[in-house]
Design a protein around this motif. Structure first.
Motif, mmCIF file in Angstrom:
data_model
loop_
_atom_site.group_PDB
_atom_site.id
_atom_site.type_symbol
_atom_site.label_atom_id
_atom_site.label_comp_id
_atom_site.label_asym_id
_atom_site.label_seq_id
_atom_site.Cartn_x
_atom_site.Cartn_y
_atom_site.Cartn_z
ATOM 1 N N ASN A 11 45.835 -14.775 26.838
ATOM 2 C CA ASN A 11 46.131 -13.505 26.667
ATOM 3 C C ASN A 11 47.608 -13.414 25.604
ATOM 4 O O ASN A 11 47.426 -11.846 25.257
ATOM 5 C CB ASN A 11 47.089 -13.724 28.516
ATOM 6 N N CYS A 30 42.873 -11.281 33.740
ATOM 7 C CA CYS A 30 44.007 -12.297 33.433
ATOM 8 C C CYS A 30 42.739 -13.097 32.673
ATOM 9 O O CYS A 30 41.364 -13.135 33.243
ATOM 10 C CB CYS A 30 44.594 -13.722 34.004
ATOM 11 N N ARG A 66 43.507 -19.429 36.015
ATOM 12 C CA ARG A 66 42.417 -19.285 34.936
ATOM 13 C C ARG A 66 43.788 -19.582 33.766
ATOM 14 O O ARG A 66 43.344 -20.209 32.994
ATOM 15 C CB ARG A 66 42.765 -17.797 34.743
ATOM 16 N N CYS A 67 45.055 -19.066 33.342
ATOM 17 C CA CYS A 67 45.735 -19.265 31.985
ATOM 18 C C CYS A 67 46.976 -20.215 32.646
ATOM 19 O O CYS A 67 47.234 -20.858 31.766
ATOM 20 C CB CYS A 67 46.856 -18.040 31.806
ATOM 21 N N CYS A 85 47.355 -14.541 38.203
ATOM 22 C CA CYS A 85 48.582 -14.147 37.888
ATOM 23 C C CYS A 85 48.268 -12.498 38.099
ATOM 24 O O CYS A 85 49.370 -11.386 37.632
ATOM 25 C CB CYS A 85 48.820 -14.742 36.186
ATOM 26 N N CYS A 132 48.552 -19.520 37.998
ATOM 27 C CA CYS A 132 47.246 -18.958 37.910
ATOM 28 C C CYS A 132 46.317 -19.921 38.058
ATOM 29 O O CYS A 132 46.490 -21.349 36.626
ATOM 30 C CB CYS A 132 47.339 -17.999 37.068
HETATM 31 ZN ZN LIG Z 1 46.871 -15.342 34.614
#
Ligand SMILES: [Zn+2]
Ligand SMILES: [Zn+2]
Length: 182
Positions: A156, A144, A74-75, A140, A72
């Motif tokens: 998250n 997210c 972002r995370c 994801c 992902c």
């Molecule tokens: Zn993510």
């Protein structure tokens, strides 16, 4: 003619494709994304392709199914995407690209790709088709929250610590005061 194969590195000389076509079934093409950076095969991947020679062109009809693990954006956690896709296109020898471009324009519904005129790398076909299914944006899930750029918390599952770090750290308070005094 049907052939069942293991692995994914398989090259078909075009002149070896029989008159009535060649049907290849690949039971495990898991290695096909080995050098891809942003994703990998999570589970067994299977592919199937039917090759039919029409003059120098080769009609490619196939299917590829796999579960792909993608990181992902972002995370930075991995998430799975299931891929099960069918494809059909015509492989045209690259040395006759100019003439074939006209043909491709005449038949707009015909999808055209190129090969070197002598042989076809089947693994490349599957690799390409899998990568085509992976979106440009890797997320994801739509909501997210990603990672805080300040404290690195995975938003998250945990709270951002930036604010409390400033309060806990007397030096950062002094720094803030110093900046206020300027
Ligand atoms: Zn993510
Ligand atoms: Zn933070």
């Amino acid at each position: 003619m049907i052939k069942v194969l293991r692995g994914f590195r398989y090259t078909v000389p075009v002149e070896d494709i029989p008159e009535n076509g060649l049907h290849l079934v690949f039971e495990d093409i898991s290695g096909v994304l080995a050098d891809a950076e942003e994703c990998r095969i999570q589970d067994t991947a299977k592919g199937e392709v039917f090759l039919h020679r029409v003059d120098g062109d080769v009609h490619v009809n196939g299917n590829v199914a796999a579960v792909i693990a993608i990181r992902c954006d972002r995370c930075l956690e991995e998430y799975n995407q299931e891929i099960d896709t069918s494809f059909f296109y015509t492989l045209v020898p690259s040395q006759s690209v100019e003439g074939k471009k006209e043909i491709a324009l005449e038949k707009e519904d015909m999808e055209v790709s190129f090969y070197n005129g002598a042989e076809i790398q089947i693994g490349e076909i599957f690799r390409e088709q899998i990568l085509l299914q992976i979106p440009m944006r890797h997320v994801c899930r739509e909501d997210c929250k990603g990672i805080c750029s300040g404290c690195g918390a995975d938003l998250n599952i945990e709270k951002c610590r930036c604010r409390s770090e400033i309060l806990d750290n007397p030096f950062s308070v002094l720094k803030e005061l110093g900046q206020a005094a300027k």
